[in-house]
Design a protein around this motif. Structure first.
Motif: not given
Length: 151
Positions: A44, A46, A53, A57, A78, A125
């Motif tokens: 992910d 971000y 973003c 989540d 992450k 992603m």
């Protein structure tokens, strides 16, 4: 007796809640885990300032079915695209030489690994297979259903 019942109930709720969260790790940890379990790496990507973003989540990654699916099939990462984490991957070291700590919660310099991943927008992603190749990039907010279809 009531105290024992409350304790057991609390313990079971805690275990259930933990099982419904994505087990995020650093990218370097995911590379090590991948050597053992051969699962692809799900990243992910971000930034601190990215509104979509945060929605991803809150709405998608917090969905228990999505969390279970990602935990079962991927080493989940992450990655702050403007952060200061040092990443070692495929015999290369990636840093963020322009990172400014005083700007950690707002726009900052882009991390070199973000460039390697060829990120065009946030959230993104990325799936990296067990051969170290980018297998897929998904850009933008996705619902749980949309994300599972993409993956």
């Amino acid at each position: 007796m009531n105290k024992i019942f409350l304790f057991i109930s609390f313990a079971l709720i805690s275990i259930t809640t933990q099982a419904q969260e994505i087990k995020w790790m650093s990218f370097n940890e995911a590379v090590k885990a991948q050597k053992k379990n051969k699962k692809p790496i799900f990243i992910d990507v971000y930034t601190a300032w990215c509104g979509p973003c945060k929605i991803l989540d809150k709405k998608t990654f917090s969905n228990p079915e999505t969390a279970k699916f990602i935990n079962d099939n991927y080493n989940a990462v992450k990655f702050d695209a403007e952060g200061n984490e040092e990443i070692v991957f495929n015999k290369m070291t990636y840093k963020n030489p322009g990172y400014k700590p005083e700007r950690k919660n707002s726009r900052n310099a882009m991390h070199e690994f973000t460039g390697f991943l060829k990120i065009q927008g946030y959230p993104s992603m990325v799936v990296i297979n067990n051969k170290g190749q980018i297998q897929k990039t998904i850009v933008g907010f996705k619902t749980s259903e949309e994300l599972k279809k993409e993956l």
